[in-house]
Design a protein around this motif. Structure first.
Motif, PDB file in Angstrom:
ATOM      1  N   LYS A  14       0.834  -1.206   0.000  1.00 56.47           N
ATOM      2  CA  LYS A  14       0.000   0.000   0.000  1.00 56.47           C
ATOM      3  C   LYS A  14       0.867   1.254   0.000  1.00 56.47           C
ATOM      4  N   ARG A  15       0.286   2.327  -0.497  1.00 57.12           N
ATOM      5  CA  ARG A  15       1.010   3.599  -0.518  1.00 57.12           C
ATOM      6  C   ARG A  15       0.845   4.351   0.794  1.00 57.12           C
ATOM      7  N   GLN A  16      -0.213   4.056   1.540  1.00 58.48           N
ATOM      8  CA  GLN A  16      -0.470   4.769   2.782  1.00 58.48           C
ATOM      9  C   GLN A  16      -0.753   3.777   3.904  1.00 58.48           C
ATOM     10  N   GLY A  17      -0.597   4.265   5.104  1.00 61.28           N
ATOM     11  CA  GLY A  17      -0.888   3.439   6.269  1.00 61.28           C
ATOM     12  C   GLY A  17       0.160   3.652   7.336  1.00 61.28           C
ATOM     13  N   PRO A  18       0.000   2.974   8.439  1.00 59.88           N
ATOM     14  CA  PRO A  18       0.950   3.134   9.541  1.00 59.88           C
ATOM     15  C   PRO A  18       2.283   2.449   9.220  1.00 59.88           C
ATOM     16  N   ILE A  19       3.288   2.895   9.885  1.00 59.26           N
ATOM     17  CA  ILE A  19       4.589   2.234   9.799  1.00 59.26           C
ATOM     18  C   ILE A  19       4.480   0.907  10.536  1.00 59.26           C
ATOM     19  N   VAL A  20       5.029  -0.133   9.949  1.00 65.72           N
ATOM     20  CA  VAL A  20       5.000  -1.451  10.570  1.00 65.72           C
ATOM     21  C   VAL A  20       6.414  -1.828  10.992  1.00 65.72           C
ATOM     22  N   LEU A  21       6.587  -2.139  12.260  1.00 64.71           N
ATOM     23  CA  LEU A  21       7.845  -2.674  12.759  1.00 64.71           C
ATOM     24  C   LEU A  21       7.664  -4.183  12.847  1.00 64.71           C
ATOM     25  N   TRP A  22       8.318  -4.891  11.940  1.00 61.59           N
ATOM     26  CA  TRP A  22       8.197  -6.345  11.859  1.00 61.59           C
ATOM     27  C   TRP A  22       9.291  -6.958  12.727  1.00 61.59           C
ATOM     28  N   VAL A  23       8.903  -7.582  13.803  1.00 62.50           N
ATOM     29  CA  VAL A  23       9.834  -8.178  14.756  1.00 62.50           C
ATOM     30  C   VAL A  23      10.092  -9.623  14.352  1.00 62.50           C
ATOM     31  N   ARG A  24      11.344  -9.892  14.051  1.00 66.90           N
ATOM     32  CA  ARG A  24      11.739 -11.253  13.678  1.00 66.90           C
ATOM     33  C   ARG A  24      12.767 -11.736  14.695  1.00 66.90           C
ATOM     34  N   ALA A  25      12.261 -12.344  15.722  1.00 72.47           N
ATOM     35  CA  ALA A  25      13.133 -12.872  16.769  1.00 72.47           C
ATOM     36  C   ALA A  25      12.662 -14.270  17.101  1.00 72.47           C
ATOM     37  N   GLY A  26      13.568 -15.170  17.120  1.00 75.64           N
ATOM     38  CA  GLY A  26      13.216 -16.548  17.440  1.00 75.64           C
ATOM     39  C   GLY A  26      12.857 -16.687  18.896  1.00 75.64           C
ATOM     40  N   ASN A  27      13.053 -17.834  19.411  1.00 77.33           N
ATOM     41  CA  ASN A  27      12.719 -18.143  20.788  1.00 77.33           C
ATOM     42  C   ASN A  27      13.848 -17.661  21.694  1.00 77.33           C
ATOM     43  N   ILE A  28      13.816 -16.365  22.003  1.00 76.95           N
ATOM     44  CA  ILE A  28      14.833 -15.794  22.894  1.00 76.95           C
ATOM     45  C   ILE A  28      14.141 -15.248  24.133  1.00 76.95           C
ATOM     46  N   ASP A  29      14.900 -15.130  25.214  1.00 77.05           N
ATOM     47  CA  ASP A  29      14.290 -14.632  26.443  1.00 77.05           C
ATOM     48  C   ASP A  29      14.069 -13.118  26.341  1.00 77.05           C
ATOM     49  N   ASN A  30      13.208 -12.622  27.209  1.00 71.99           N
ATOM     50  CA  ASN A  30      12.817 -11.214  27.169  1.00 71.99           C
ATOM     51  C   ASN A  30      13.989 -10.265  27.351  1.00 71.99           C
ATOM     52  N   ARG A  31      14.926 -10.614  28.198  1.00 71.50           N
ATOM     53  CA  ARG A  31      16.081  -9.735  28.422  1.00 71.50           C
ATOM     54  C   ARG A  31      16.909  -9.578  27.156  1.00 71.50           C
ATOM     55  N   ALA A  32      17.118 -10.667  26.455  1.00 70.15           N
ATOM     56  CA  ALA A  32      17.875 -10.608  25.201  1.00 70.15           C
ATOM     57  C   ALA A  32      17.107  -9.806  24.151  1.00 70.15           C
ATOM     58  N   LEU A  33      15.792  -9.992  24.109  1.00 73.21           N
ATOM     59  CA  LEU A  33      14.978  -9.248  23.156  1.00 73.21           C
ATOM     60  C   LEU A  33      15.043  -7.751  23.435  1.00 73.21           C
ATOM     61  N   VAL A  34      14.909  -7.368  24.686  1.00 69.64           N
ATOM     62  CA  VAL A  34      14.986  -5.952  25.065  1.00 69.64           C
ATOM     63  C   VAL A  34      16.375  -5.397  24.756  1.00 69.64           C
ATOM     64  N   ARG A  35      17.418  -6.154  25.069  1.00 72.06           N
ATOM     65  CA  ARG A  35      18.790  -5.706  24.779  1.00 72.06           C
ATOM     66  C   ARG A  35      18.972  -5.467  23.280  1.00 72.06           C
ATOM     67  N   ASP A  36      18.525  -6.415  22.468  1.00 72.95           N
ATOM     68  CA  ASP A  36      18.644  -6.278  21.015  1.00 72.95           C
ATOM     69  C   ASP A  36      17.824  -5.101  20.496  1.00 72.95           C
ATOM     70  N   PHE A  37      16.618  -4.951  21.035  1.00 72.35           N
ATOM     71  CA  PHE A  37      15.742  -3.866  20.605  1.00 72.35           C
ATOM     72  C   PHE A  37      16.359  -2.514  20.937  1.00 72.35           C
TER      73      PHE A  37
END
Length: 60
Positions: A14-37
């Protein structure tokens, strides 16, 4: 923000719409996900400023 690829594909088609942040993270713990983010945040902010429709975030 989504982990669903379909939303990213729909937004990219589409030409218009919200920005999409596509999160591609496997099975990692929340701390690692937050650190990477937090590490990727400057690049995410830059992509938003550039008007990217879909931003892909890949966690470790």
């Amino acid at each position: 923000m989504t982990k669903d690829r379909d939303f990213s594909l729909l937004r990219a088609a589409k030409r218009q719409g919200p920005i999409v942040l596509w999160v591609r993270a496997g099975n990692i713990d929340n701390r690692a996900l937050v650190r990477d983010f937090l590490s990727a945040m400057p690049r995410i902010v830059e992509a938003v400023a550039l008007g990217e429709a879909v931003i892909e975030f890949v966690g470790s």
